[in-house]
Design a protein around this motif. Structure first.
Motif, mmCIF file in Angstrom:
data_model
loop_
_atom_site.group_PDB
_atom_site.id
_atom_site.type_symbol
_atom_site.label_atom_id
_atom_site.label_comp_id
_atom_site.label_asym_id
_atom_site.label_seq_id
_atom_site.Cartn_x
_atom_site.Cartn_y
_atom_site.Cartn_z
ATOM 1 N N MET A 127 0.697 -1.129 -0.121
ATOM 2 C CA MET A 127 0.073 -0.127 0.026
ATOM 3 C C MET A 127 0.903 1.314 0.040
ATOM 4 N N THR A 128 0.608 2.332 -0.994
ATOM 5 C CA THR A 128 1.206 3.574 -1.268
ATOM 6 C C THR A 128 0.334 4.428 -0.805
ATOM 7 N N ALA A 129 0.859 5.737 -0.766
ATOM 8 C CA ALA A 129 0.110 7.151 -0.607
ATOM 9 C C ALA A 129 -0.705 7.417 -1.686
ATOM 10 N N TYR A 130 -1.872 8.031 -1.499
ATOM 11 C CA TYR A 130 -2.668 8.350 -2.448
ATOM 12 C C TYR A 130 -2.202 9.338 -3.403
ATOM 13 N N ASP A 131 -1.226 10.520 -2.752
ATOM 14 C CA ASP A 131 -0.817 11.529 -3.492
ATOM 15 C C ASP A 131 0.331 11.531 -4.372
ATOM 16 N N ILE A 132 0.852 10.324 -4.525
ATOM 17 C CA ILE A 132 2.195 10.122 -5.328
ATOM 18 C C ILE A 132 1.663 10.302 -6.664
ATOM 19 N N PRO A 133 2.735 11.342 -7.256
ATOM 20 C CA PRO A 133 2.362 11.708 -8.638
ATOM 21 C C PRO A 133 2.410 10.758 -9.702
ATOM 22 N N ASN A 134 3.191 9.894 -9.903
ATOM 23 C CA ASN A 134 3.443 9.022 -10.962
ATOM 24 C C ASN A 134 3.815 7.557 -10.554
ATOM 25 N N GLY A 135 3.764 6.774 -11.606
ATOM 26 C CA GLY A 135 4.155 5.429 -11.314
ATOM 27 C C GLY A 135 5.698 5.092 -11.034
ATOM 28 N N THR A 136 6.538 6.089 -11.432
ATOM 29 C CA THR A 136 7.942 5.938 -10.949
ATOM 30 C C THR A 136 8.035 6.052 -9.473
ATOM 31 N N GLU A 137 7.510 7.130 -8.856
ATOM 32 C CA GLU A 137 7.651 7.583 -7.252
ATOM 33 C C GLU A 137 6.775 6.290 -6.793
ATOM 34 N N ARG A 138 5.863 5.993 -7.263
ATOM 35 C CA ARG A 138 5.258 4.732 -6.460
ATOM 36 C C ARG A 138 6.007 3.496 -6.451
ATOM 37 N N CYS A 139 6.934 3.262 -7.624
ATOM 38 C CA CYS A 139 7.690 2.097 -7.535
ATOM 39 C C CYS A 139 8.644 2.272 -6.478
ATOM 40 N N ASN A 140 9.139 3.634 -6.258
ATOM 41 C CA ASN A 140 10.015 3.761 -5.168
ATOM 42 C C ASN A 140 9.555 3.827 -3.802
ATOM 43 N N ALA A 141 8.293 4.227 -3.641
ATOM 44 C CA ALA A 141 7.689 4.161 -2.192
ATOM 45 C C ALA A 141 7.429 2.604 -2.064
ATOM 46 N N ALA A 142 7.191 1.612 -3.080
ATOM 47 C CA ALA A 142 7.061 0.334 -2.819
ATOM 48 C C ALA A 142 8.264 -0.487 -2.436
ATOM 49 N N GLN A 143 9.505 0.001 -2.889
ATOM 50 C CA GLN A 143 10.770 -0.830 -2.592
ATOM 51 C C GLN A 143 11.084 -0.192 -1.334
ATOM 52 N N LEU A 144 10.831 0.886 -0.862
ATOM 53 C CA LEU A 144 11.238 1.553 0.467
ATOM 54 C C LEU A 144 10.602 0.702 1.565
ATOM 55 N N GLN A 145 9.207 0.230 1.352
ATOM 56 C CA GLN A 145 8.720 -0.548 2.485
ATOM 57 C C GLN A 145 9.082 -1.927 2.570
ATOM 58 N N LEU A 146 9.541 -2.554 1.760
ATOM 59 C CA LEU A 146 10.158 -3.956 1.666
ATOM 60 C C LEU A 146 11.473 -4.046 2.724
ATOM 61 N N ALA A 147 11.395 -5.161 3.323
ATOM 62 C CA ALA A 147 12.545 -5.411 3.950
ATOM 63 C C ALA A 147 13.734 -5.816 3.348
ATOM 64 N N GLU A 148 13.687 -6.454 2.261
ATOM 65 C CA GLU A 148 14.800 -7.094 1.401
ATOM 66 C C GLU A 148 15.334 -5.567 0.609
ATOM 67 N N LYS A 149 16.557 -5.648 0.186
ATOM 68 C CA LYS A 149 17.030 -4.645 -0.543
ATOM 69 C C LYS A 149 17.043 -5.137 -2.071
ATOM 70 N N TYR A 150 17.060 -4.207 -3.053
ATOM 71 C CA TYR A 150 17.057 -4.834 -4.417
ATOM 72 C C TYR A 150 18.100 -3.910 -5.044
ATOM 73 N N ASP A 151 18.724 -4.379 -6.150
ATOM 74 C CA ASP A 151 19.715 -3.465 -7.177
ATOM 75 C C ASP A 151 18.924 -2.744 -7.954
#
Length: 308
Positions: A127-151
């Motif tokens: 789940m990500t915030a409603y006011d994220i302006p675009n898909g790119t920044e929504r992808c970043n919001a998603a990766q930041l919520q995950l415990a695992e880190k990705y390259d």
């Protein structure tokens, strides 16, 4: 072995021949000359080591993110529209799950209705915030919520229910093989009758396949402003692949003039000096932009049940 790798690097990139450097170092006569040459050597070695390490690592851990908003301006509720008996977001997710390069696939949404449907067919939802302006920044919001880190983080458009998993893999591999790029994407050949369509984003690249520019207008464009039947015009597909660390700073970069003029996110990368690797793929774009696109997508699924 490290010595050979460094020498190969200098030769390949025409920066220095390591053997020549060592022979020159013995011929200098002053401490200042030695200091200058050593400084150059250290800088070159640091660059070479970074290049070798990134080449070896290949940014191997990959996260696929399917952004999905319910309140689309042009097509509200689009992720949940039924296509041949399944919600569109499910068809996109099923295609993405067939790729081999992604270690994890998640749906990133701001809507509980989408979350409920996705969890119903087995998808992992962030789940990500409603006011994220675009898909790119929504992808970043998603990766930041995950415990695992990705390259690497792949932005898989939720309105591409027919996306080929092989194209996802190819775009990921393109970024892995291009350590100087922070972004990779795909283009396909654009039909000449669609070149002047402002809804079709075009791309031009250099001889090595790095993006020079993206535009809604006709590029390249000749003096007459006419479509040249001898030119292969490149249609930019929605699939985007990012270096995970770059994605974390992308949202903090200020909007740029060309990005705002063309309304294309990728131009912000180019205007800030970042490199985008582009590959050509064989793909007929079958995204769903409006309700009128649904019947054609359903027809393709019906004609190719073994693929979908």
């Amino acid at each position: 072995k490290p010595y050979k790798k460094l020498n190969c690097f200098f030769v390949e990139h025409s920066t220095y021949n390591f053997n020549d450097f060592l022979s020159q170092l013995t011929s200098v006569s002053t401490h200042r000359d030695i200091s200058n040459r050593v400084s150059t050597m250290v800088l070159g070695i640091q660059t070479a080591i970074n290049f070798i390490l990134r080449k070896k690592k290949l940014r191997s851990k990959v996260l696929g993110v399917i952004p999905a908003r319910y309140d689309s301006t042009r097509y509200p509720g689009k992720p949940l529209v039924m296509i041949a008996g399944k919600p569109m977001i499910q068809r996109t997710w099923e295609q993405a799950m067939k790729c081999k390069k992604c270690d994890k696939i998640v749906v990133a949404t701001d809507d509980e209705r989408i979350k409920k449907v996705c969890e119903g067919f087995g998808a992992t939802v962030v789940m990500t915030a409603y006011d994220i302006p675009n898909g790119t920044e929504r992808c970043n919001a998603a990766q930041l919520q995950l415990a695992e880190k990705y390259d690497i983080v792949v932005n898989i458009q939720g309105d591409e229910p027919l996306i080929e998993p092989e194209i996802i893999d190819a775009v990921v591999e393109a970024l892995q093989q291009s350590p100087d790029a922070v972004y990779s994407t795909a283009c396909t050949t654009l039909a000449h009758e669609e070149v002047k369509n402002l809804g079709r984003v075009k791309c031009v690249t250099d001889k090595d396949g790095y993006a020079i520019y993206f535009s809604r207008g006709m590029i390249p464009c000749n003096k007459k402003g006419e479509v040249n039947p001898k030119i292969q015009y490149k249609l930019h597909l929605g699939l985007q692949c990012y270096d995970a660390n770059f994605l974390k700073v992308y949202g903090d970069l200020p909007s740029t003039p060309l990005q705002l003029e063309e309304d294309l996110e990728q131009l912000k990368c180019l205007e800030n000096g970042y490199k985008i690797k582009v590959i050509m793929v064989d793909h007929c774009a079958h995204g769903v932009d409006n309700p009128e696109d649904v019947p054609s997508v359903e027809r393709i699924i019906k004609e190719n049940p073994h693929l979908f």
